[in-house]
Design an enzyme around this catalytic site. Structure first.
Site, PDB file in Angstrom:
ATOM      1  N   GLU A 172       3.007  17.808  -6.124  1.00 51.52           N
ATOM      2  CA  GLU A 172       3.894  18.206  -6.371  1.00 51.52           C
ATOM      3  C   GLU A 172       4.466  17.682  -7.419  1.00 51.52           C
ATOM      4  OE1 GLU A 172       8.250  19.408  -5.034  1.00 51.52           O
ATOM      5  OE2 GLU A 172       6.952  17.246  -4.885  1.00 51.52           O
ATOM      6  N   ASP A 189       7.603   0.523  -2.644  1.00 51.16           N
ATOM      7  CA  ASP A 189       6.481  -0.255  -4.095  1.00 51.16           C
ATOM      8  C   ASP A 189       5.371   0.052  -4.220  1.00 51.16           C
ATOM      9  OD1 ASP A 189       6.053  -2.060  -5.584  1.00 51.16           O
ATOM     10  OD2 ASP A 189       6.725  -3.780  -4.648  1.00 51.16           O
ATOM     11  N   HIS A 240       7.996  10.501  -9.095  1.00 52.54           N
ATOM     12  CA  HIS A 240       8.940   9.893  -8.429  1.00 52.54           C
ATOM     13  C   HIS A 240       7.895   8.154  -7.697  1.00 52.54           C
ATOM     14  CE1 HIS A 240      12.097  11.968  -8.704  1.00 52.54           C
ATOM     15  NE2 HIS A 240      10.850  12.598  -7.921  1.00 52.54           N
ATOM     16  N   ASP A 253      11.553   6.071 -10.572  1.00 53.39           N
ATOM     17  CA  ASP A 253      10.383   6.295  -9.230  1.00 53.39           C
ATOM     18  C   ASP A 253      11.034   6.399  -8.663  1.00 53.39           C
ATOM     19  OD1 ASP A 253       9.462   4.271  -7.758  1.00 53.39           O
ATOM     20  OD2 ASP A 253      10.371   2.232  -8.475  1.00 53.39           O
ATOM     21  N   ASP A 261       3.135  14.423  -2.051  1.00 52.83           N
ATOM     22  CA  ASP A 261       4.980  15.157  -2.362  1.00 52.83           C
ATOM     23  C   ASP A 261       5.372  14.173  -3.398  1.00 52.83           C
ATOM     24  OD1 ASP A 261       7.223  16.469  -1.618  1.00 52.83           O
ATOM     25  OD2 ASP A 261       8.178  14.188  -0.628  1.00 52.83           O
ATOM     26  N   ASP A 281      13.396   3.121  -1.331  1.00 51.10           N
ATOM     27  CA  ASP A 281      11.660   4.096  -2.138  1.00 51.10           C
ATOM     28  C   ASP A 281      10.525   2.592  -1.806  1.00 51.10           C
ATOM     29  OD1 ASP A 281      11.715   5.667  -4.600  1.00 51.10           O
ATOM     30  OD2 ASP A 281      10.822   3.201  -5.440  1.00 51.10           O
TER      31      ASP A 281
HETATM   32 CA    CA Z   1       9.180   5.735  -5.511  1.00 49.11          CA
END
Ligand code: CA
Length: 492
Positions: A264, A205, A238, A197, A234, A203
């Protein structure tokens, strides 16, 4: 898309100049790109990044600033202003070119203020391994967008819109990710490091209701403002894969259009790609990363590579309607993070394999068309000067063949490790078909059926000057030079 022989071009690369001229270039070049057969452009992220006018766009700061507000030291982005972006899209549309917007939902960077938050330090290399007790850290997670002053959206982002960060300004530890209180890493992501992730920055949520609402609202605003025709997502490995399908459905409903989307997912594990396809219910295409890897290996191993296996383990082979095929991109080019260079001698062969066959939606990389020259530092710390050759002359010929002849049934002759070939039989509207032969060793030849008896063919690449005429059953022995490709089309 391949039914209509569409072709996409990635209209930028890592070393696109930071002079704010790209949107103007799109406007200037749209007519000639359409004329040679380019039907869509994937443009880089159009919103303001952390490095302002120098940011490629992947260091996302403000999704609502398309080069309109004085933020991060610049009004324009690396590629131009909001007005120039909108104008470029309008002009492209006039010539029938679709525009795909680059969308980054994984992270944000360059917060305006820091916040205290309780967080647990986790290992960068094993995302489920705790490195210590929960503690108060100082995280740069508060985005107030002072230059925009609430225009288009009043939402300020805080730590609770994110899951984690990799920097604690009170007491930063190396190789550590700080997982915020009451947060967990999102499911349905790549399994490298246990859970992939977290990639960089703050990052996002993606499960947070306010985040989901804002990203859907932003999508509506973006579509209404720019009238783009699709998206390139993109870093999808993740982010929880299912959100892309949900967001895309939302957008298609809003736009009342079958907006295209490609993700991607950078992995050579074909099962990981198939897993994403399942998660997104087949709504989102993917770049065929394993095929690009095969091109890279084939170009390095020359005659030791078994060309008959070039499509083994690829998305084009297993899921061809969702495969976006490509030879290089901004991450694979020399000196970049995922450097996976296809050597010059093999590029014509690779482009023939993506542009002249039935399967896949091909994407041409900007520097392969225009050439590129740049200097940068390699992983060894030394500076290198790079020249990427322009293949415009050859690519224009391939595009012409794709548009004019590459239709009808496809017969494959992937029966030799060093020489392979295929024919397209053409259709009633587009008769004659094509015959393609390529070799990674010495001169190659291949007996193939074109479906057109007593027809004379010429090599449009001009590698071989002589003509070849099929017999009364439509067969002929087609040829190519060593380490080369020849594309045989009916003599005009
Ligand atoms: Ca993430």
């Amino acid at each position: 898309m391949s039914d209509n022989n569409h072709v996409m071009m990635q209209y930028f690369h890592w070393y696109t100049p930071s002079d704010g001229s790209l949107w103007k270039q799109v406007e200037e070049k749209a007519e000639e790109l359409a004329a040679v057969g380019i039907s869509a452009l994937w443009l880089p992220p159009a919103y303001k990044g952390n490095s302002g006018g120098l940011d490629m766009g992947y260091g996302v700061y403000d999704l609502f600033d398309l080069g309109e507000f004085d933020q991060k030291g610049s009004v324009r982005t690396k590629y131009g202003t909001k007005d120039e972006y909108i104008r470029a899209i309008e002009i492209a549309h006039e010539f029938g070119i679709n525009i795909y917007a680059d969308v980054v939902f994984n992270h944000k960077m360059g917060a305006d203020q820091a916040e205290d938050v309780e967080a647990t330090p986790m290992s960068m290399n094993d995302r489920y391994q705790s490195l210590g007790d929960r503690q108060t850290i100082q995280a740069w997670t508060n985005f107030t967008f002072p230059g925009r002053k609430g225009k288009y959206s009043t939402l300020e982002w805080h730590w609770w819109h994110f899951s984690a960060i990799d920097y604690n300004s009170y007491d930063d530890q190396p190789d550590t990710i700080y997982l915020f209180q009451d947060k967990s890493f999102n499911d349905n992501v790549d399994l490298e490091h246990g859970n992939y992730d977290y990639l960089m920055g703050c990052d996002i949520d993606i499960q947070h209701p306010e985040v989901q609402g804002e990203l859907k609202y932003w999508g509506e605003w973006y579509y209404d403002t720019t009238k783009i025709d699709g998206f390139r997502f993109d870093a999808v490995k993740h982010v929880s894969g299912n959100f892309f399908a949900e967001w895309l459905e939302h957008m298609r409903y809003h736009a009342k259009a079958d907006l295209f989307a490609v993700g991607e997912y950078w992995s050579y594990e074909i099962e990981a790609l198939h897993n994403f396809v399942t998660l997104t219910q087949g709504k989102v295409s993917l770049f065929d990363v394993p095929l690009q890897r095969n091109f890279h290996l084939a170009s390095q191993q020359s005659e030791n590579y078994d060309l008959s296996q070039i499509f083994e383990g690829t998305l084009t082979q297993g899921q061809s309607t969702l495969a976006v095929t490509f030879v290089g991109n901004q991450d694979t080019q020399p000196l970049q993070s995922l450097e996976s260079v296809v050597e010059s001698w093999f590029k014509p062969l690779a482009y023939a394999l993506i542009l002249l066959r039935e399967a896949g939606y091909p994407c041409i990389f900007y520097p392969d068309y225009y050439g590129a020259h740049y200097k940068d530092y390699g992983k060894d710390g030394n500076e290198y000067e790079i020249w990427m050759d322009s293949y415009q002359w050859l690519l224009d010929k391939f595009l012409f063949v794709r548009k004019t002849y590459a239709y009808g049934d496809q017969y494959d002759y992937f029966d030799h490790p060093n020489t392979i070939g295929w024919t397209r039989l053409g259709t009633e509207e587009c008769p004659g078909g094509i015959a393609v032969v390529l070799s990674n060793s010495g001169d190659g030849w291949k007996s193939m059926e074109t479906g057109s008896p007593k027809t004379t063919y010429t090599d449009i690449t001009e590698h071989i000057k002589e003509t070849i005429t099929t017999d009364d059953r439509g067969w002929a022995e087609f040829r190519c030079n060593g380490g080369s490709v020849s594309v045989w089309v009916p003599q005009g």
